[in-house]
Design a protein around this motif. Structure first.
Motif, PDB file in Angstrom:
ATOM      1  N   UNK A 190       0.830  -1.209   0.000  1.00 24.92           N
ATOM      2  CA  UNK A 190       0.000   0.000   0.000  1.00 24.92           C
ATOM      3  C   UNK A 190       0.863   1.257   0.000  1.00 24.92           C
ATOM      4  N   UNK A 191       2.029   1.185   0.663  1.00 21.80           N
ATOM      5  CA  UNK A 191       2.929   2.345   0.680  1.00 21.80           C
ATOM      6  C   UNK A 191       3.409   2.680  -0.731  1.00 21.80           C
ATOM      7  N   UNK A 192       3.743   1.648  -1.468  1.00 19.99           N
ATOM      8  CA  UNK A 192       4.181   1.846  -2.853  1.00 19.99           C
ATOM      9  C   UNK A 192       3.036   2.337  -3.731  1.00 19.99           C
ATOM     10  N   UNK A 193       1.826   1.838  -3.433  1.00 22.98           N
ATOM     11  CA  UNK A 193       0.645   2.250  -4.198  1.00 22.98           C
ATOM     12  C   UNK A 193       0.416   3.751  -4.046  1.00 22.98           C
ATOM     13  N   UNK A 194       0.515   4.253  -2.798  1.00 20.00           N
ATOM     14  CA  UNK A 194       0.205   5.671  -2.551  1.00 20.00           C
ATOM     15  C   UNK A 194       1.225   6.607  -3.206  1.00 20.00           C
ATOM     16  N   UNK A 195       2.407   6.074  -3.536  1.00 30.14           N
ATOM     17  CA  UNK A 195       3.409   6.900  -4.234  1.00 30.14           C
ATOM     18  C   UNK A 195       3.135   6.967  -5.734  1.00 30.14           C
ATOM     19  N   UNK A 196       2.337   6.023  -6.238  1.00 30.36           N
ATOM     20  CA  UNK A 196       2.117   5.933  -7.693  1.00 30.36           C
ATOM     21  C   UNK A 196       0.784   6.514  -8.139  1.00 30.36           C
ATOM     22  N   UNK A 197      -0.206   6.496  -7.235  1.00 32.50           N
ATOM     23  CA  UNK A 197      -1.553   6.928  -7.646  1.00 32.50           C
ATOM     24  C   UNK A 197      -2.333   7.280  -6.383  1.00 32.50           C
ATOM     25  N   UNK A 198      -3.406   8.060  -6.534  1.00 31.36           N
ATOM     26  CA  UNK A 198      -4.307   8.341  -5.418  1.00 31.36           C
ATOM     27  C   UNK A 198      -4.765   6.996  -4.820  1.00 31.36           C
ATOM     28  N   UNK A 199      -4.747   6.897  -3.482  1.00 31.35           N
ATOM     29  CA  UNK A 199      -5.007   5.604  -2.844  1.00 31.35           C
ATOM     30  C   UNK A 199      -6.409   5.069  -3.142  1.00 31.35           C
ATOM     31  N   UNK A 200      -7.423   5.954  -3.156  1.00 36.01           N
ATOM     32  CA  UNK A 200      -8.783   5.491  -3.471  1.00 36.01           C
ATOM     33  C   UNK A 200      -8.836   4.913  -4.880  1.00 36.01           C
ATOM     34  N   UNK A 201      -8.192   5.587  -5.816  1.00 34.33           N
ATOM     35  CA  UNK A 201      -8.186   5.131  -7.207  1.00 34.33           C
ATOM     36  C   UNK A 201      -7.447   3.792  -7.313  1.00 34.33           C
ATOM     37  N   UNK A 202      -6.290   3.699  -6.661  1.00 34.25           N
ATOM     38  CA  UNK A 202      -5.509   2.453  -6.665  1.00 34.25           C
ATOM     39  C   UNK A 202      -6.283   1.296  -6.058  1.00 34.25           C
ATOM     40  N   UNK A 203      -7.005   1.578  -4.962  1.00 28.61           N
ATOM     41  CA  UNK A 203      -7.835   0.549  -4.316  1.00 28.61           C
ATOM     42  C   UNK A 203      -8.934   0.082  -5.263  1.00 28.61           C
ATOM     43  N   UNK A 204      -9.578   1.047  -5.926  1.00 25.36           N
ATOM     44  CA  UNK A 204     -10.642   0.704  -6.881  1.00 25.36           C
ATOM     45  C   UNK A 204     -10.133  -0.164  -8.022  1.00 25.36           C
ATOM     46  N   UNK A 205      -8.968   0.228  -8.579  1.00 22.98           N
ATOM     47  CA  UNK A 205      -8.364  -0.575  -9.654  1.00 22.98           C
ATOM     48  C   UNK A 205      -8.060  -1.988  -9.161  1.00 22.98           C
ATOM     49  N   UNK A 206      -7.458  -2.071  -7.969  1.00 24.75           N
ATOM     50  CA  UNK A 206      -7.015  -3.381  -7.473  1.00 24.75           C
ATOM     51  C   UNK A 206      -8.209  -4.305  -7.241  1.00 24.75           C
ATOM     52  N   UNK A 207      -9.306  -3.765  -6.692  1.00 25.87           N
ATOM     53  CA  UNK A 207     -10.492  -4.593  -6.452  1.00 25.87           C
ATOM     54  C   UNK A 207     -11.149  -5.011  -7.766  1.00 25.87           C
ATOM     55  N   UNK A 208     -11.231  -4.076  -8.717  1.00 28.77           N
ATOM     56  CA  UNK A 208     -11.883  -4.386 -10.003  1.00 28.77           C
ATOM     57  C   UNK A 208     -11.082  -5.421 -10.786  1.00 28.77           C
ATOM     58  N   UNK A 209      -9.781  -5.158 -10.945  1.00 31.08           N
ATOM     59  CA  UNK A 209      -8.924  -6.090 -11.703  1.00 31.08           C
ATOM     60  C   UNK A 209      -8.842  -7.436 -10.979  1.00 31.08           C
ATOM     61  N   UNK A 210      -8.652  -7.391  -9.651  1.00 28.48           N
ATOM     62  CA  UNK A 210      -8.594  -8.633  -8.871  1.00 28.48           C
ATOM     63  C   UNK A 210      -9.885  -9.426  -8.989  1.00 28.48           C
ATOM     64  N   UNK A 211     -11.023  -8.708  -8.989  1.00 32.86           N
ATOM     65  CA  UNK A 211     -12.319  -9.377  -9.149  1.00 32.86           C
ATOM     66  C   UNK A 211     -12.436 -10.068 -10.496  1.00 32.86           C
ATOM     67  N   UNK A 212     -11.991  -9.380 -11.547  1.00 31.41           N
ATOM     68  CA  UNK A 212     -12.027  -9.979 -12.893  1.00 31.41           C
ATOM     69  C   UNK A 212     -11.101 -11.186 -12.982  1.00 31.41           C
TER      70      UNK A 212
END
Length: 308
Positions: A190-212
Protein backbone atom coordinates in the motif's frame (compact mmCIF):
# COMPACT_ATOMS: atom_id res chain seq x y z
CA UNK A 1 -6.94 21.75 -3.91
CA UNK A 2 -7.66 23.20 -0.49
CA UNK A 3 -10.67 20.91 0.02
CA UNK A 4 -8.54 17.89 -0.95
CA UNK A 5 -6.04 18.77 1.81
CA UNK A 6 -8.90 19.21 4.28
CA UNK A 7 -10.28 15.82 3.23
CA UNK A 8 -6.90 14.15 3.82
CA UNK A 9 -6.50 15.80 7.21
CA UNK A 10 -9.70 14.13 8.50
CA UNK A 11 -7.92 10.80 8.04
CA UNK A 12 -5.10 11.97 10.30
CA UNK A 13 -7.19 13.37 13.17
CA UNK A 14 -7.07 10.88 16.07
CA UNK A 15 -10.85 10.70 16.73
CA UNK A 16 -11.56 10.10 13.03
CA UNK A 17 -8.76 7.53 12.70
CA UNK A 18 -10.47 5.63 15.53
CA UNK A 19 -13.92 5.87 13.93
CA UNK A 20 -12.77 4.88 10.42
CA UNK A 21 -10.46 2.05 11.58
CA UNK A 22 -13.18 0.64 13.88
CA UNK A 23 -15.71 0.80 11.05
CA UNK A 24 -13.38 -1.16 8.72
CA UNK A 25 -12.49 -3.76 11.39
CA UNK A 26 -16.09 -4.43 12.48
CA UNK A 27 -17.26 -4.61 8.85
CA UNK A 28 -14.54 -7.14 8.01
CA UNK A 29 -15.44 -9.24 11.06
CA UNK A 30 -18.97 -9.60 9.67
CA UNK A 31 -17.60 -10.91 6.36
CA UNK A 32 -16.90 -14.35 7.89
CA UNK A 33 -20.53 -15.38 8.60
CA UNK A 34 -21.81 -13.56 5.50
CA UNK A 35 -19.55 -15.60 3.18
CA UNK A 36 -20.71 -18.86 4.78
CA UNK A 37 -24.36 -17.74 4.59
CA UNK A 38 -23.85 -16.70 0.96
CA UNK A 39 -22.36 -20.10 0.05
CA UNK A 40 -25.33 -21.81 1.68
CA UNK A 41 -27.98 -19.53 0.09
CA UNK A 42 -26.52 -19.86 -3.42
CA UNK A 43 -26.08 -23.62 -2.97
CA UNK A 44 -22.27 -23.49 -3.35
CA UNK A 45 -20.75 -26.60 -1.76
CA UNK A 46 -17.16 -27.16 -0.59
CA UNK A 47 -16.10 -28.87 -3.85
CA UNK A 48 -17.33 -26.07 -6.19
CA UNK A 49 -14.09 -24.15 -6.67
CA UNK A 50 -15.27 -22.33 -9.82
CA UNK A 51 -18.47 -21.14 -8.12
CA UNK A 52 -16.52 -19.87 -5.11
CA UNK A 53 -14.21 -17.89 -7.41
CA UNK A 54 -17.22 -16.46 -9.28
CA UNK A 55 -18.95 -15.44 -6.02
CA UNK A 56 -15.76 -13.76 -4.75
CA UNK A 57 -15.04 -12.15 -8.12
CA UNK A 58 -18.49 -10.56 -8.43
CA UNK A 59 -18.11 -9.17 -4.90
CA UNK A 60 -14.74 -7.53 -5.53
CA UNK A 61 -15.29 -6.32 -9.10
CA UNK A 62 -18.53 -4.61 -8.00
CA UNK A 63 -16.86 -3.11 -4.90
CA UNK A 64 -13.99 -1.84 -7.07
CA UNK A 65 -16.35 -0.17 -9.54
CA UNK A 66 -18.16 1.54 -6.64
CA UNK A 67 -14.85 2.85 -5.20
CA UNK A 68 -13.77 4.09 -8.66
CA UNK A 69 -17.09 5.83 -9.33
CA UNK A 70 -17.01 7.55 -5.90
CA UNK A 71 -13.36 8.55 -6.53
CA UNK A 72 -14.35 9.97 -9.92
CA UNK A 73 -17.40 11.75 -8.52
CA UNK A 74 -15.35 13.38 -5.75
CA UNK A 75 -12.80 14.67 -8.29
CA UNK A 76 -9.84 12.53 -7.24
CA UNK A 77 -6.85 12.32 -9.57
CA UNK A 78 -6.70 9.28 -11.85
CA UNK A 79 -3.27 10.37 -13.10
CA UNK A 80 -0.66 7.60 -13.09
CA UNK A 81 2.10 6.30 -15.34
CA UNK A 82 0.39 3.04 -16.29
CA UNK A 83 3.06 2.11 -18.85
CA UNK A 84 5.75 2.22 -16.19
CA UNK A 85 3.73 0.91 -13.24
CA UNK A 86 1.37 -1.68 -14.78
CA UNK A 87 3.37 -4.54 -13.25
CA UNK A 88 2.96 -3.02 -9.76
CA UNK A 89 -0.80 -2.57 -10.17
CA UNK A 90 -1.14 -6.14 -11.44
CA UNK A 91 0.95 -7.52 -8.54
CA UNK A 92 -1.10 -5.47 -6.07
CA UNK A 93 -4.40 -6.70 -7.59
CA UNK A 94 -3.16 -10.30 -7.32
CA UNK A 95 -1.95 -9.95 -3.72
CA UNK A 96 -4.68 -7.65 -2.42
CA UNK A 97 -7.63 -9.34 -4.13
CA UNK A 98 -7.27 -12.28 -6.54
CA UNK A 99 -4.87 -14.70 -4.76
CA UNK A 100 -5.74 -13.34 -1.31
CA UNK A 101 -9.44 -14.11 -1.68
CA UNK A 102 -9.06 -17.27 -3.74
CA UNK A 103 -7.26 -18.80 -0.74
CA UNK A 104 -9.74 -17.18 1.64
CA UNK A 105 -12.90 -18.47 -0.03
CA UNK A 106 -11.52 -22.01 -0.42
CA UNK A 107 -10.38 -21.97 3.21
CA UNK A 108 -13.73 -20.62 4.43
CA UNK A 109 -15.68 -23.44 2.79
CA UNK A 110 -13.49 -26.04 4.53
CA UNK A 111 -13.37 -24.39 7.96
CA UNK A 112 -15.69 -22.97 10.60
CA UNK A 113 -16.15 -19.19 10.26
CA UNK A 114 -15.21 -18.60 13.89
CA UNK A 115 -11.99 -20.60 13.58
CA UNK A 116 -11.01 -18.91 10.29
CA UNK A 117 -11.62 -15.45 11.80
CA UNK A 118 -9.07 -16.06 14.55
CA UNK A 119 -6.53 -17.75 12.28
CA UNK A 120 -6.78 -14.85 9.84
CA UNK A 121 -5.28 -12.51 12.49
CA UNK A 122 -1.94 -14.10 11.56
CA UNK A 123 -1.86 -11.47 8.79
CA UNK A 124 -1.33 -8.66 11.33
CA UNK A 125 1.70 -10.33 12.92
CA UNK A 126 3.22 -11.05 9.52
CA UNK A 127 2.79 -7.37 8.54
CA UNK A 128 4.77 -6.32 11.63
CA UNK A 129 7.62 -8.75 10.96
CA UNK A 130 7.74 -8.10 7.20
CA UNK A 131 7.63 -4.31 7.68
CA UNK A 132 10.68 -4.55 9.95
CA UNK A 133 12.45 -6.63 7.30
CA UNK A 134 11.50 -4.33 4.38
CA UNK A 135 11.49 -0.77 5.74
CA UNK A 136 14.29 1.01 7.58
CA UNK A 137 11.71 3.15 9.41
CA UNK A 138 10.16 0.06 11.06
CA UNK A 139 12.39 -1.21 13.86
CA UNK A 140 11.92 -4.62 15.44
CA UNK A 141 11.42 -3.77 19.12
CA UNK A 142 11.02 -6.03 22.14
CA UNK A 143 7.37 -4.91 22.31
CA UNK A 144 6.74 -6.09 18.75
CA UNK A 145 8.47 -9.42 19.42
CA UNK A 146 6.37 -9.92 22.59
CA UNK A 147 3.15 -8.99 20.76
CA UNK A 148 3.87 -11.41 17.91
CA UNK A 149 4.74 -14.19 20.39
CA UNK A 150 1.46 -13.68 22.30
CA UNK A 151 -0.50 -13.56 19.03
CA UNK A 152 1.13 -16.72 17.67
CA UNK A 153 0.29 -18.46 20.97
CA UNK A 154 -3.34 -17.51 20.35
CA UNK A 155 -3.25 -19.06 16.91
CA UNK A 156 -1.62 -22.22 18.29
CA UNK A 157 -4.34 -22.37 20.96
CA UNK A 158 -6.84 -23.04 18.15
CA UNK A 159 -5.38 -26.53 17.85
CA UNK A 160 -5.70 -27.44 21.52
CA UNK A 161 -8.09 -30.18 22.56
CA UNK A 162 -9.59 -33.13 20.79
CA UNK A 163 -10.59 -33.54 17.16
CA UNK A 164 -14.21 -32.66 17.94
CA UNK A 165 -13.25 -29.05 18.65
CA UNK A 166 -11.54 -28.60 15.29
CA UNK A 167 -7.99 -29.27 14.21
CA UNK A 168 -5.59 -28.21 11.46
CA UNK A 169 -6.53 -29.10 7.87
CA UNK A 170 -4.66 -28.05 4.72
CA UNK A 171 -7.78 -27.12 2.74
CA UNK A 172 -9.23 -25.14 5.65
CA UNK A 173 -6.52 -23.69 7.90
CA UNK A 174 -3.74 -24.04 5.31
CA UNK A 175 -5.64 -21.87 2.81
CA UNK A 176 -6.47 -19.25 5.47
CA UNK A 177 -2.73 -19.04 6.30
CA UNK A 178 -1.84 -18.52 2.60
CA UNK A 179 -4.55 -15.82 2.49
CA UNK A 180 -2.96 -14.13 5.55
CA UNK A 181 0.45 -14.09 3.82
CA UNK A 182 -1.09 -12.42 0.72
CA UNK A 183 -2.92 -9.91 2.92
CA UNK A 184 0.25 -8.99 4.80
CA UNK A 185 2.19 -8.52 1.55
CA UNK A 186 -0.58 -6.32 0.13
CA UNK A 187 -0.57 -4.20 3.31
CA UNK A 188 3.13 -3.42 2.76
CA UNK A 189 2.54 -2.71 -0.94
CA UNK A 190 0.00 0.00 0.00
CA UNK A 191 2.93 2.35 0.68
CA UNK A 192 4.18 1.85 -2.85
CA UNK A 193 0.65 2.25 -4.20
CA UNK A 194 0.20 5.67 -2.55
CA UNK A 195 3.41 6.90 -4.23
CA UNK A 196 2.12 5.93 -7.69
CA UNK A 197 -1.55 6.93 -7.65
CA UNK A 198 -4.31 8.34 -5.42
CA UNK A 199 -5.01 5.60 -2.84
CA UNK A 200 -8.78 5.49 -3.47
CA UNK A 201 -8.19 5.13 -7.21
CA UNK A 202 -5.51 2.45 -6.66
CA UNK A 203 -7.84 0.55 -4.32
CA UNK A 204 -10.64 0.70 -6.88
CA UNK A 205 -8.36 -0.58 -9.65
CA UNK A 206 -7.02 -3.38 -7.47
CA UNK A 207 -10.49 -4.59 -6.45
CA UNK A 208 -11.88 -4.39 -10.00
CA UNK A 209 -8.92 -6.09 -11.70
CA UNK A 210 -8.59 -8.63 -8.87
CA UNK A 211 -12.32 -9.38 -9.15
CA UNK A 212 -12.03 -9.98 -12.89
CA UNK A 213 -9.00 -12.23 -12.26
CA UNK A 214 -11.34 -14.35 -10.11
CA UNK A 215 -14.46 -14.21 -12.34
CA UNK A 216 -12.70 -15.32 -15.56
CA UNK A 217 -11.09 -18.55 -14.22
CA UNK A 218 -14.20 -19.09 -12.07
CA UNK A 219 -16.34 -19.23 -15.23
CA UNK A 220 -13.67 -21.32 -17.00
CA UNK A 221 -13.94 -23.87 -14.16
CA UNK A 222 -17.69 -24.04 -14.79
CA UNK A 223 -18.60 -21.75 -11.90
CA UNK A 224 -22.25 -20.76 -11.47
CA UNK A 225 -24.48 -19.49 -8.68
CA UNK A 226 -26.61 -22.68 -8.56
CA UNK A 227 -29.66 -21.14 -6.87
CA UNK A 228 -30.25 -17.39 -6.91
CA UNK A 229 -32.50 -16.07 -4.14
CA UNK A 230 -33.10 -12.99 -1.97
CA UNK A 231 -30.93 -14.18 0.95
CA UNK A 232 -27.97 -14.89 -1.35
CA UNK A 233 -28.30 -11.51 -3.08
CA UNK A 234 -28.54 -9.68 0.28
CA UNK A 235 -25.39 -11.48 1.54
CA UNK A 236 -23.56 -10.57 -1.70
CA UNK A 237 -24.64 -6.89 -1.52
CA UNK A 238 -23.53 -6.65 2.12
CA UNK A 239 -20.15 -8.21 1.21
CA UNK A 240 -19.74 -5.73 -1.68
CA UNK A 241 -20.43 -2.85 0.75
CA UNK A 242 -17.97 -4.28 3.30
CA UNK A 243 -15.22 -4.45 0.66
CA UNK A 244 -15.86 -1.01 -0.81
CA UNK A 245 -16.02 0.74 2.58
CA UNK A 246 -13.42 -1.39 4.39
CA UNK A 247 -10.68 -1.25 1.75
CA UNK A 248 -11.21 2.41 0.86
CA UNK A 249 -11.05 3.55 4.50
CA UNK A 250 -8.24 1.21 5.54
CA UNK A 251 -5.92 1.87 2.60
CA UNK A 252 -6.44 5.63 2.98
CA UNK A 253 -5.61 5.43 6.70
CA UNK A 254 -2.53 3.31 5.97
CA UNK A 255 -1.24 5.84 3.46
CA UNK A 256 -1.47 8.79 5.88
CA UNK A 257 -0.69 7.28 9.31
CA UNK A 258 1.92 4.94 10.83
CA UNK A 259 0.90 1.32 10.16
CA UNK A 260 0.74 0.54 13.89
CA UNK A 261 -1.80 3.23 14.70
CA UNK A 262 -4.19 1.78 12.14
CA UNK A 263 -3.46 -1.95 12.48
CA UNK A 264 -4.26 -1.99 16.21
CA UNK A 265 -7.98 -1.99 15.42
CA UNK A 266 -7.60 -5.20 13.43
CA UNK A 267 -7.45 -6.94 16.81
CA UNK A 268 -11.25 -6.69 16.77
CA UNK A 269 -11.62 -8.63 13.50
CA UNK A 270 -10.99 -12.14 14.96
CA UNK A 271 -13.32 -11.43 17.89
CA UNK A 272 -16.14 -9.93 15.80
CA UNK A 273 -15.69 -12.73 13.22
CA UNK A 274 -15.76 -15.54 15.80
CA UNK A 275 -18.73 -14.17 17.74
CA UNK A 276 -20.85 -13.29 14.67
CA UNK A 277 -20.07 -16.68 13.08
CA UNK A 278 -21.28 -18.50 16.18
CA UNK A 279 -24.40 -16.31 16.47
CA UNK A 280 -25.37 -16.34 12.76
CA UNK A 281 -24.30 -19.85 11.79
CA UNK A 282 -25.07 -21.72 15.00
CA UNK A 283 -21.42 -22.88 15.24
CA UNK A 284 -20.27 -24.26 18.58
CA UNK A 285 -18.33 -21.63 20.49
CA UNK A 286 -15.46 -23.63 21.99
CA UNK A 287 -13.78 -22.21 25.10
CA UNK A 288 -10.45 -22.26 23.24
CA UNK A 289 -11.89 -19.72 20.75
CA UNK A 290 -12.19 -17.19 23.58
CA UNK A 291 -8.59 -17.94 24.62
CA UNK A 292 -7.27 -17.83 21.04
CA UNK A 293 -9.22 -14.70 20.09
CA UNK A 294 -8.21 -12.95 23.31
CA UNK A 295 -4.51 -13.77 22.83
CA UNK A 296 -4.61 -12.70 19.17
CA UNK A 297 -6.23 -9.39 20.16
CA UNK A 298 -3.81 -8.88 23.06
CA UNK A 299 -0.85 -9.54 20.74
CA UNK A 300 -2.06 -6.93 18.25
CA UNK A 301 -2.68 -4.47 21.12
CA UNK A 302 0.82 -4.97 22.61
CA UNK A 303 2.48 -4.39 19.22
CA UNK A 304 0.66 -1.12 18.62
CA UNK A 305 0.23 0.49 22.03
CA UNK A 306 3.54 2.40 22.10
CA UNK A 307 4.69 5.31 19.98
CA UNK A 308 4.63 4.39 16.29
Amino acid sequence: MHSQGHFDSIFQRPPWVVVFALTAAIAWGWAFPLIKMGFSAFGITADMTGSKMLFAGIRFAAAGLIVLSVAHGSGRSFKTDIRKDWWFFLAFALMNTALHYFFFYVGMSHSEGSRAAILNSLSTFLVVLLACACFKSDKLTSRKILGCAVGFCGILALNLGGTDSGRFTWLGDGMIILNAICGATANLMTRGLSRRVDVFVGTGYSLTVGGLLLIIPGLAFGGTLPQVNILGIVCLLLLIAISAIGFALYNKLLSLNPVGKVAIYNSLIPIVGAVTSCLCLGETFHAKYALAGGLAALGIYIINKGKN
